[in-house]
Design a protein around this motif. Structure first.
Motif, mmCIF file in Angstrom:
data_model
loop_
_atom_site.group_PDB
_atom_site.id
_atom_site.type_symbol
_atom_site.label_atom_id
_atom_site.label_comp_id
_atom_site.label_asym_id
_atom_site.label_seq_id
_atom_site.Cartn_x
_atom_site.Cartn_y
_atom_site.Cartn_z
ATOM 1 N N TYR A 271 -44.591 16.484 -23.759
ATOM 2 C CA TYR A 271 -44.464 15.588 -22.686
ATOM 3 C C TYR A 271 -45.592 14.501 -22.643
ATOM 4 C CZ TYR A 271 -40.531 18.470 -21.161
ATOM 5 O OH TYR A 271 -39.515 19.321 -21.423
ATOM 6 N N HIS A 272 -45.386 13.346 -22.220
ATOM 7 C CA HIS A 272 -46.534 12.357 -22.074
ATOM 8 C C HIS A 272 -47.106 12.728 -20.783
ATOM 9 C CE1 HIS A 272 -48.809 8.808 -21.062
ATOM 10 N NE2 HIS A 272 -48.502 8.553 -22.226
ATOM 11 N N PRO A 273 -48.345 12.792 -20.585
ATOM 12 C CA PRO A 273 -49.076 13.214 -19.467
ATOM 13 C C PRO A 273 -48.552 12.430 -17.966
ATOM 14 C CG PRO A 273 -50.706 12.976 -21.027
ATOM 15 C CD PRO A 273 -49.389 12.616 -21.717
ATOM 16 N N ARG B 185 -55.434 7.997 -14.578
ATOM 17 C CA ARG B 185 -54.733 9.298 -13.969
ATOM 18 C C ARG B 185 -54.055 10.118 -15.022
ATOM 19 N NH1 ARG B 185 -50.909 7.423 -9.718
ATOM 20 N NH2 ARG B 185 -50.719 9.522 -9.243
ATOM 21 N N ALA B 186 -53.169 9.405 -15.887
ATOM 22 C CA ALA B 186 -52.659 10.273 -17.028
ATOM 23 C C ALA B 186 -53.823 10.882 -17.805
ATOM 24 C CB ALA B 186 -51.859 9.390 -17.957
ATOM 25 N N GLY B 187 -54.811 10.281 -18.063
ATOM 26 C CA GLY B 187 -55.939 10.812 -18.904
ATOM 27 C C GLY B 187 -56.422 12.163 -17.949
ATOM 28 N N ILE C 119 -61.263 2.667 -23.450
ATOM 29 C CA ILE C 119 -61.272 4.035 -23.855
ATOM 30 C C ILE C 119 -59.880 4.650 -23.294
ATOM 31 C CG2 ILE C 119 -62.251 6.286 -23.070
ATOM 32 C CD1 ILE C 119 -64.641 4.803 -21.941
ATOM 33 N N PRO C 120 -59.301 5.273 -24.335
ATOM 34 C CA PRO C 120 -57.929 5.929 -24.018
ATOM 35 C C PRO C 120 -57.967 7.065 -23.423
ATOM 36 C CG PRO C 120 -58.670 5.818 -26.512
ATOM 37 C CD PRO C 120 -59.836 5.543 -25.680
ATOM 38 N N PHE C 121 -56.872 6.826 -22.344
ATOM 39 C CA PHE C 121 -56.614 7.863 -21.460
ATOM 40 C C PHE C 121 -57.758 8.168 -20.431
ATOM 41 C CE2 PHE C 121 -53.094 8.912 -24.127
ATOM 42 C CZ PHE C 121 -52.087 9.240 -23.167
ATOM 43 N N CYS C 122 -58.395 7.074 -20.072
ATOM 44 C CA CYS C 122 -59.475 7.263 -19.108
ATOM 45 C C CYS C 122 -59.003 7.172 -17.617
ATOM 46 C CB CYS C 122 -60.726 6.388 -19.301
ATOM 47 S SG CYS C 122 -59.895 4.616 -19.009
ATOM 48 N N ILE D 159 -51.523 11.653 -29.594
ATOM 49 C CA ILE D 159 -51.166 10.209 -30.029
ATOM 50 C C ILE D 159 -50.340 9.783 -28.658
ATOM 51 C CG2 ILE D 159 -49.871 8.476 -31.385
ATOM 52 C CD1 ILE D 159 -50.336 9.906 -33.714
ATOM 53 N N GLY D 160 -50.743 8.909 -27.955
ATOM 54 C CA GLY D 160 -50.342 8.476 -26.756
ATOM 55 C C GLY D 160 -49.367 7.169 -26.738
ATOM 56 N N GLU D 161 -49.117 6.523 -25.823
ATOM 57 C CA GLU D 161 -48.134 5.435 -25.917
ATOM 58 C C GLU D 161 -48.939 4.188 -26.003
ATOM 59 O OE1 GLU D 161 -44.455 5.332 -23.505
ATOM 60 O OE2 GLU D 161 -45.176 3.381 -22.791
ATOM 61 N N ALA D 162 -49.472 3.705 -24.927
ATOM 62 C CA ALA D 162 -50.304 2.401 -25.165
ATOM 63 C C ALA D 162 -51.300 2.424 -23.891
ATOM 64 C CB ALA D 162 -49.333 1.454 -24.747
ATOM 65 N N PRO D 163 -52.046 1.766 -24.052
ATOM 66 C CA PRO D 163 -53.473 1.652 -23.084
ATOM 67 C C PRO D 163 -52.588 1.079 -21.754
ATOM 68 C CG PRO D 163 -54.006 0.261 -24.904
ATOM 69 C CD PRO D 163 -52.748 0.646 -25.267
ATOM 70 N N GLY D 164 -53.152 1.412 -20.588
ATOM 71 C CA GLY D 164 -52.685 0.863 -19.218
ATOM 72 C C GLY D 164 -54.031 0.084 -18.663
ATOM 73 N N LYS D 165 -53.882 0.008 -17.524
ATOM 74 C CA LYS D 165 -54.964 -0.873 -16.903
ATOM 75 C C LYS D 165 -56.111 -0.288 -16.759
ATOM 76 C CE LYS D 165 -55.452 -3.309 -12.143
ATOM 77 N NZ LYS D 165 -56.942 -2.999 -12.004
ATOM 78 N N ASN D 166 -56.495 0.737 -16.692
ATOM 79 C CA ASN D 166 -58.091 1.454 -16.700
ATOM 80 C C ASN D 166 -58.382 1.303 -18.216
ATOM 81 O OD1 ASN D 166 -58.326 2.313 -13.964
ATOM 82 N ND2 ASN D 166 -56.461 3.568 -14.422
ATOM 83 N N GLU D 167 -57.411 1.703 -19.149
ATOM 84 C CA GLU D 167 -57.867 1.799 -20.511
ATOM 85 C C GLU D 167 -57.907 0.135 -20.938
ATOM 86 O OE1 GLU D 167 -55.071 3.175 -19.395
ATOM 87 O OE2 GLU D 167 -56.039 5.314 -19.352
ATOM 88 N N ASP D 168 -57.358 -0.644 -20.463
ATOM 89 C CA ASP D 168 -57.511 -2.151 -20.920
ATOM 90 C C ASP D 168 -58.981 -2.581 -20.300
ATOM 91 O OD1 ASP D 168 -56.775 -5.047 -21.615
ATOM 92 O OD2 ASP D 168 -56.952 -5.058 -19.513
ATOM 93 N N ILE E 69 -55.765 8.722 -29.753
ATOM 94 C CA ILE E 69 -55.492 7.551 -30.075
ATOM 95 C C ILE E 69 -54.140 7.002 -29.524
ATOM 96 C CG2 ILE E 69 -56.729 7.451 -32.290
ATOM 97 C CD1 ILE E 69 -54.003 7.716 -33.940
ATOM 98 N N ASN E 70 -53.456 5.473 -29.686
ATOM 99 C CA ASN E 70 -52.283 5.187 -29.163
ATOM 100 C C ASN E 70 -51.444 4.640 -30.403
ATOM 101 O OD1 ASN E 70 -52.140 5.602 -25.942
ATOM 102 N ND2 ASN E 70 -54.069 4.659 -26.075
ATOM 103 N N THR E 71 -50.396 4.377 -29.987
ATOM 104 C CA THR E 71 -49.495 3.769 -30.815
ATOM 105 C C THR E 71 -49.762 2.235 -30.950
ATOM 106 O OG1 THR E 71 -47.741 2.963 -29.303
ATOM 107 C CG2 THR E 71 -47.565 5.195 -30.398
HETATM 108 N N1 URA Z 1 -51.051 6.337 -21.362
HETATM 109 C C1 URA Z 1 -50.998 6.178 -22.722
HETATM 110 O O1 URA Z 1 -50.063 6.463 -23.541
HETATM 111 N N2 URA Z 1 -52.257 5.921 -23.435
HETATM 112 C C2 URA Z 1 -53.489 5.651 -22.400
HETATM 113 O O2 URA Z 1 -54.640 5.423 -23.109
HETATM 114 C C3 URA Z 1 -53.274 5.778 -21.268
HETATM 115 C C4 URA Z 1 -52.321 5.969 -20.800
#
Ligand code: URA
Length: 196
Positions: free
Chosen positions: A167-169, A74-76, A69-72, A56-65, A96-98
């Motif tokens: 830790y968050h990636p 740099r953090a992905g 696709i979640p974590f696609c 479970i990640g935090e929230a979509p970023g620019k690439n994900e938006d 998934i994300n929160t």
């Molecule tokens: N960081 C997150 O927490 N979630 C994502 O999907 C991408 C980056």
């Protein structure tokens, strides 16, 4: 399940009855908080529908938006590196994300946004029914738990079900030195998903 966790603000039980596809449909039409206003795509899930491990990640970023696709981004890439390190096969995990919509300027989701989106999160967790939930960072913990967890210390939620905070990636992107600690925490917990 004793998750020692927040109860949903809306009825996640109703969402569970809809199944994963029904939840996706509800997320796509959701306008319950202002985050939907700027979302290019809702970001719902990546991976298996029967995962052993759920991240479970935090929230979509620019690439994900942009991709849905979640974590696609740099953090992905860092998360993929961790998944490799954990020796998880493609069909053994889901991500998934929160919250399912990107917060402006990649800020953290607010308490109210987390609360509004929580029924989707809880319903996804119930339907995916993983053996191990990995909370990636403090926001995931805040969304799911009432009391704080210790980094890397697994909590037994019920027979055969565990919760771990890592830790968050994205934190590892900026402080590569944390990667060693992250791998140590993974080593300490790997028996939870590697039943050899
Ligand atoms: N960081 C997150 O927490 N979630 C994502 O999907 C991408 C980056």
């Amino acid at each position: 399940m004793n998750r020692n966790c927040n109860t949903p603000a809306m009825n996640s039980g109703e969402l569970v009855k809809l199944g994963l596809k029904g939840i996706t449909a509800r997320v796509l039409e959701c306008k319950k908080c202002p985050l939907h206003e700027n979302a290019t795509n809702k970001v719902i899930i990546r991976g298996s529908e029967r995962p052993k491990v759920l991240f479970i990640g935090e929230a979509p970023g620019k690439n994900e938006d942009e991709s849905g696709i979640p974590f696609c981004g740099r953090a992905g890439k860092v998360l993929d590196e961790l998944i490799d390190y954990m020796a998880l096969e493609e069909n053994e995990y889901a991500i998934i994300n929160t919250v399912k919509c990107r917060p402006p300027n990649n800020r953290k989701p607010t308490h109210s946004e987390l609360k509004t989106c929580r029924p989707f999160l809880l319903a996804q967790i119930e339907l995916l029914d993983p053996e191990v939930i990995i909370l990636l960072g403090n926001t995931a913990e805040q969304a799911f738990c009432v009391s704080p967890l210790k980094w890397g210390e697994a909590v037994n939620m019920q027979e055969g079900k565990y919760l771990v905070k890592l830790y968050h990636p994205a934190a590892l992107l900026y402080r590569r030195s944390l990667m060693e600690q992250q791998k140590e925490m993974i080593d300490l917990n790997k028996k939870l998903w590697q039943k050899i």
